[in-house]
Every structure is written in structure tokens, then in C-alpha cells.
Scaffold this motif. Structure first.
Motif, PDB file in Angstrom:
ATOM      1  N   GLY A  50       0.390  -0.957  -0.161  1.00 40.80           N
ATOM      2  CA  GLY A  50      -0.315  -0.010   0.071  1.00 40.80           C
ATOM      3  C   GLY A  50       1.100   0.960  -0.580  1.00 40.80           C
ATOM      4  O   GLY A  50       0.253   2.364  -0.099  1.00 40.80           O
TER       5      GLY A  50
ATOM      6  N   ALA B 168      -3.141  -0.067  -4.362  1.00 37.14           N
ATOM      7  CA  ALA B 168      -4.569  -0.348  -3.381  1.00 37.14           C
ATOM      8  C   ALA B 168      -6.242   0.474  -3.147  1.00 37.14           C
ATOM      9  O   ALA B 168      -7.293   0.059  -2.846  1.00 37.14           O
ATOM     10  CB  ALA B 168      -4.039  -0.818  -1.667  1.00 37.14           C
TER      11      ALA B 168
ATOM     12  N   PRO C 139      -8.052   3.011   2.012  1.00 35.08           N
ATOM     13  CA  PRO C 139      -7.750   3.021   0.567  1.00 35.08           C
ATOM     14  C   PRO C 139      -8.837   4.334  -0.316  1.00 35.08           C
ATOM     15  O   PRO C 139     -10.125   3.975  -0.091  1.00 35.08           O
ATOM     16  CB  PRO C 139      -8.396   1.654   0.826  1.00 35.08           C
ATOM     17  CG  PRO C 139      -9.287   1.594   1.875  1.00 35.08           C
ATOM     18  CD  PRO C 139      -8.638   2.675   2.840  1.00 35.08           C
TER      19      PRO C 139
ATOM     20  N   TYR D 135      -4.549   9.288   1.006  1.00 33.25           N
ATOM     21  CA  TYR D 135      -3.227   8.800   1.159  1.00 33.25           C
ATOM     22  C   TYR D 135      -2.443  10.373   0.123  1.00 33.25           C
ATOM     23  O   TYR D 135      -1.776  11.034   0.832  1.00 33.25           O
ATOM     24  CB  TYR D 135      -3.139   8.030  -0.553  1.00 33.25           C
ATOM     25  CG  TYR D 135      -1.738   7.796  -1.379  1.00 33.25           C
ATOM     26  CD1 TYR D 135      -1.156   7.054  -0.367  1.00 33.25           C
ATOM     27  CD2 TYR D 135      -1.540   8.454  -2.382  1.00 33.25           C
ATOM     28  CE1 TYR D 135       0.693   6.647  -1.365  1.00 33.25           C
ATOM     29  CE2 TYR D 135      -0.090   8.558  -2.672  1.00 33.25           C
ATOM     30  CZ  TYR D 135       1.113   7.562  -1.861  1.00 33.25           C
ATOM     31  OH  TYR D 135       1.928   8.165  -2.455  1.00 33.25           O
TER      32      TYR D 135
ATOM     33  N   LYS E 164       6.367  -3.855  -1.964  1.00 29.81           N
ATOM     34  CA  LYS E 164       6.264  -5.320  -1.313  1.00 29.81           C
ATOM     35  C   LYS E 164       6.943  -5.143  -0.068  1.00 29.81           C
ATOM     36  O   LYS E 164       8.272  -4.784   0.009  1.00 29.81           O
ATOM     37  CB  LYS E 164       6.578  -6.760  -2.406  1.00 29.81           C
ATOM     38  CG  LYS E 164       5.249  -6.215  -3.616  1.00 29.81           C
ATOM     39  CD  LYS E 164       5.675  -7.783  -5.011  1.00 29.81           C
ATOM     40  CE  LYS E 164       5.007  -7.284  -5.789  1.00 29.81           C
ATOM     41  NZ  LYS E 164       4.915  -8.759  -6.984  1.00 29.81           N
TER      42      LYS E 164
ATOM     43  N   THR F 266      -4.494 -10.934   3.571  1.00 28.82           N
ATOM     44  CA  THR F 266      -4.153  -9.588   3.854  1.00 28.82           C
ATOM     45  C   THR F 266      -5.004  -8.916   3.183  1.00 28.82           C
ATOM     46  O   THR F 266      -6.242  -9.257   2.563  1.00 28.82           O
ATOM     47  CB  THR F 266      -3.370  -8.866   3.152  1.00 28.82           C
ATOM     48  OG1 THR F 266      -3.159  -9.369   1.581  1.00 28.82           O
ATOM     49  CG2 THR F 266      -2.091 -10.287   2.742  1.00 28.82           C
ATOM     50  N   THR F 267      -5.008  -7.445   3.770  1.00 28.11           N
ATOM     51  CA  THR F 267      -6.488  -6.873   3.645  1.00 28.11           C
ATOM     52  C   THR F 267      -6.216  -5.040   2.785  1.00 28.11           C
ATOM     53  O   THR F 267      -5.561  -4.962   3.532  1.00 28.11           O
ATOM     54  CB  THR F 267      -7.238  -6.591   4.446  1.00 28.11           C
ATOM     55  OG1 THR F 267      -7.948  -5.566   3.808  1.00 28.11           O
ATOM     56  CG2 THR F 267      -6.651  -6.449   5.555  1.00 28.11           C
ATOM     57  N   ASP F 268      -6.543  -5.060   1.541  1.00 29.73           N
ATOM     58  CA  ASP F 268      -6.475  -3.071   1.439  1.00 29.73           C
ATOM     59  C   ASP F 268      -6.963  -2.919   2.380  1.00 29.73           C
ATOM     60  O   ASP F 268      -6.098  -0.834   2.382  1.00 29.73           O
ATOM     61  CB  ASP F 268      -7.108  -3.077  -0.551  1.00 29.73           C
ATOM     62  CG  ASP F 268      -6.134  -4.201  -1.151  1.00 29.73           C
ATOM     63  OD1 ASP F 268      -5.226  -4.109  -0.977  1.00 29.73           O
ATOM     64  OD2 ASP F 268      -6.918  -4.000  -2.205  1.00 29.73           O
TER      65      ASP F 268
ATOM     66  N   SER G  91      -3.763  -1.509   4.175  1.00 30.82           N
ATOM     67  CA  SER G  91      -2.483  -1.167   3.044  1.00 30.82           C
ATOM     68  C   SER G  91      -1.585  -2.535   3.213  1.00 30.82           C
ATOM     69  O   SER G  91      -0.516  -2.723   3.334  1.00 30.82           O
ATOM     70  CB  SER G  91      -1.667  -0.126   3.822  1.00 30.82           C
ATOM     71  OG  SER G  91      -2.504   0.718   3.367  1.00 30.82           O
ATOM     72  N   GLY G  92      -1.788  -3.493   3.282  1.00 31.07           N
ATOM     73  CA  GLY G  92      -1.595  -5.206   2.486  1.00 31.07           C
ATOM     74  C   GLY G  92      -1.532  -5.649   3.642  1.00 31.07           C
ATOM     75  O   GLY G  92      -0.384  -6.953   3.376  1.00 31.07           O
TER      76      GLY G  92
END
Length: 407
Positions: free
Chosen positions: A142, A195, A302, A307, A373, A387-389, A392-393
Motif C-alpha cells: 500500500g 490498493a 484506501p 493517501y 512489497k 491480507t487486506t487493502d 494497506s496490505g
């Protein structure tokens, strides 16, 4: 009596009266910092030492900087809380200051997960990739890692000088300095994380950073230098945190590639713990001649607002603790953010986010390095890991359980 903008008509209802519409308000309320606290449980400055729990776990003990133990909250009932779960009986958290020590303890099986989710250090990563591949995940974090060009530092007030850096940079070398395609991430081509709705990922690559110019384009860089009246190149300084070895390596990579086009770069490693007053002060940035600032950013939630608002909106140019390092003051970008706040449908919000990202890249205010990453460790005994957006990953900690609860 509290804020007039907030009403509590009964024990289970909070009513917010916003001064203006904000299409992400529900995203903001989902943040941990938006959790409501009963007035009789509000201990002000001491609240963080022992928060009141309305969830499945509560503090058993907490030693700041050392450890934290969570146990079941006997007052909590699953029937009244469909979102959260209570799988393990106890959760123990150990705070580390040495990343290598933490990684060694994870690999040894003393702990299950790194709560910070910032990836294994190079030393731990090497061991884990050789011996424990089944325990590793490689999510997009993210975050985007990048260089920003402060426009209050000459010659970066000229768009062509900024573009000279974009074309002069060796993007493969920068990716390698960050850890390569697996540990570092895909080459960054724009400034909106994958994301975030509205992102086009690597498909939007206006300077061909992952394509024809991925190793740098000396010819185009020199054309831009001529266009900004610096045909023989110029001198500048990169500001980089001294407590981030990967950022120092990134600065050295950029220094080497820019030398090929006549841009002579000095690297200033400043105290990373003081970044808010060093690079967060536009006057200090100007005084020090920091033409390039290396940093990274991830969304609080997100969306393009979660951001990009502190990075790109003119209202966020601050005298201290500034994050709009590029000093962007563009009425078109500000106007698009205003449109976003009142957009009522997801498709409209997504389109505006895409437009904002395009405007930022057209201004050549940033050199993105990677869509970051991580290589994260998870023990063989934890279950339901994904994991979830939204984070942020990161892993969704709410739903993690144990394969063998007795272990």
C-alpha cells in the motif's frame, strides 16, 4: 460539554454535523482513532496505558516499550458484535528495537507474526527464503517509496529540471536498491498505490519508467536539462534518513545514475527521528538546499483523500511537520479534491482519483521508486491469515486464529 457538532441523543447513538460534505467520512470513522470512549472511562493523557475495552480483548498488562498482554474480555458478547472475533484466549506482544533480533525470534518460533507488518530485514529475509518459504507472504504494502522535488529549492522550481531527474534515473537500479521485485516491489510508474480506487497500477506510465526508459534515458534527460537552461547539469543535495539503510542505498543508486547526465548529487544523511523538523520545515529544506527528498507514504484509509491530500493539496503546505514536500500549489488539483469530497458514487470518486494522479504526474513533482512489497513472516500455527487493502496490505488481525490452540 464537548463539541456542538457532535450529539449523543442516547447511550448508543452519535450524530455528527459536518461543516461540509466528505465522501470518505465513513472511512474515517472506521479508523481505530475514531473509536468512541465513554465519558466516565476517559482518563485523558493516561488513556493509552489502559484503554477501556468494548471488544473481545482487554489489557491484562502493559509495559510501554517492552510488552503488552491481551486477554478475553468477559463482558464482550459475539451476538452484539458481528464484525470482530475472539479466537485465541491470550495475545502477547513483545516490542523490539532491533529488527535482526526480532526476525531471529520469529524464525525460531518464539513469536507468530510481526505486528508492524513492515517485512523481514535483509538478514532475516535471506535465512527465511532459503529455509522457510512456506512461512512467507509477499503482499503489496500500500506504500509507494519515492523522491520528492521541493519547488522552493532551485532549480526544481523548473518542471524541465524535475523531468531531467525522472529521465536520468535508472529505475531498475532503484528497484534493486529497494530489495528487488520480490522484497522491494514493482517499479513505480505513478503516485497512486494499487490498493487505492482510481489507481491504474503500472498501466499508467507517462514517463515509461517500467518500459523504454527503465534503465534511464540519458538523451531525453539532457534534452530536459537544455529546456531548463542547465545544459551542463547542476548540483543538488539528496536528504535521506540515516536510520533507514534501504533509503540510503536508494539515494546512492540515484546519485550514480544522475551523474551520467551531469547532475552532481551530494547525499545528506540526517537524523531520521527528527524528520518532521528537518525535511518537514520548508525553510530548512530551502536553507539546506535539499532538492531531492527520499520518503514513502501509505494511505490512512484506501482512497485518494486518505493517501494524497497531505501530499498534494496546497492547504497542507505547513511551516513545520509538512508532508507536501514538493510544495504543490495547483488550483486544478485543489479543485479536483473539492469535487471528490462531494462525489456521491464510487464510480465518480474513482474517476476523480485517477485525474488527480494524472495531474500530479504531469507536474513531475515526484520520482516513484516502487509500489512497495514486503516479505512477511507467519508461523505455521496461525490460521485464517489473509491480507487486506483496508490495512494497506497488512494481515486482518481480527480474524487470525490458531491451528493448534494448545501449542
Amino acid at each position: 460539554l464537548g463539541l456542538k457538532a457532535i450529539e449523543t441523543p442516547d447511550d448508543k447513538t452519535i450524530v455528527f454535523h459536518l461543516p461540509q460534505a466528505n465522501s470518505d467520512f465513513e472511512e474515517m470513522l472506521a479508523l481505530t482513532s475514531a473509536s468512541p470512549v465513554r465519558q466516565d472511562k476517559d482518563t485523558k493523557s493516561k488513556y493509552g496505558l489502559h484503554p477501556f475495552s468494548s471488544g473481545p480483548y482487554k489489557f491484562e498488562s502493559y509495559n510501554p516499550g517492552k510488552d503488552l498482554t491481551l486477554v478475553r474480555n468477559t463482558e464482550w458478547k459475539q451476538a452484539s458484535d458481528p464484525v470482530r472475533k475472539a479466537y485465541p484466549d491470550k495475545i502477547t506482544i513483545k516490542f523490539f528495537t532491533n529488527a535482526n533480533d526480532m526476525d531471529a525470534r520469529l524464525i525460531a518460533g518464539d513469536y507468530d507474526i510481526d505486528l508492524a507488518q513492515t517485512g523481514l530485514s535483509p538478514q532475516g529475509r535471506t535465512t527465511a527464503l532459503k529455509e522457510h518459504k512456506a512461512n512467507l507472504d509477499n503482499p503489496v504494502s500500500g506504500y509507494i517509496r519515492y523522491a520528492a522535488f521541493p519547488q522552493n529549492v532551485k532549480p526544481f522550481d523548473n518542471i524541465h529540471c524535475r523531468k531531467a531527474v525522472l529521465y536520468g534515473a535508472d529505475h531498475v537500479s532503484l528497484q534493486t536498491a529497494r530489495g528487488g521485485p520480490v522484497a522491494g516491489g514493482d517499479i513505480g510508474t505513478n503516485m497512486l498505490p494499487p490498493a487505492v480506487p482510481g489507481s491504474e497500477g503500472q498501466k499508467y506510465d507517462p514517463y515509461e519508467m517500467s518500459g523504454a526508459n527503465k534503465k534511464g534515458n540519458v538523451e531525453k534527460a539532457k534534452e530536459e536539462l537544455k529546456a531548463c537552461n542547465q545544459p551542463n547539469g547542476f548540483k543538488t543535495t539528496i536528504a535521506v534518513r540515516n536510520n533507514k539503510p534501504v533509503e540510503v542505498a536508494t539515494a546512492e543508486s540515484l546519485q550514480a545514475s544522475l551523474k551520467k547526465v551531469g547532475i552532481d548529487v551530494e547525499i545528506d544523511q540526517y537524523d531520521g527521528s527528527q524528520y518532521a523538523s528537518v525535511i518537514g520545515s520548508p525553510s530548512n529544506v530551502q536553507k539546506k538546499g535539499y532538492g531531492i527528498i527520499i520518503m514513502g507514504w501509505g494511505p490512512d484509509f484506501p482512497s485518494v483523500q486518505g493517501y494524497g491530500l497531505p501530499l498534494w493539496h496546497s492547504d497542507y503546505i505547513l511551516d513545520s511537520a509538512n508532508n507536501n514536500f514538493a510544495m504543490i500549489d495547483d488550483p486544478k488539483i485543489d479543485g479536483l479534491f473539492a469535487d471528490y469530497l462531494t462525489a456521491k458514487d464510487d464510480a465518480g470518486k474513482k474517476q476523480i482519483a485517477t485525474e488527480i494522479n494524472h495531474k500530479v504526474m504531469e507536474g513531475a513533482y515526484y520520482l516513484p521508486f516502487v509500489f512497495e512489497k514486503f516479505i512477511n513472516w507467519r508461523s505455521s500455527n496461525i490460521a485464517n491469515v489473509y491480507t487486506t487493502d483496508a490495512y494497506s496490505g497488512m494481515y486482518d488481525f481480527v480474524n487470525i486464529g490458531l491451528k493448534n490452540p494448545k501449542k
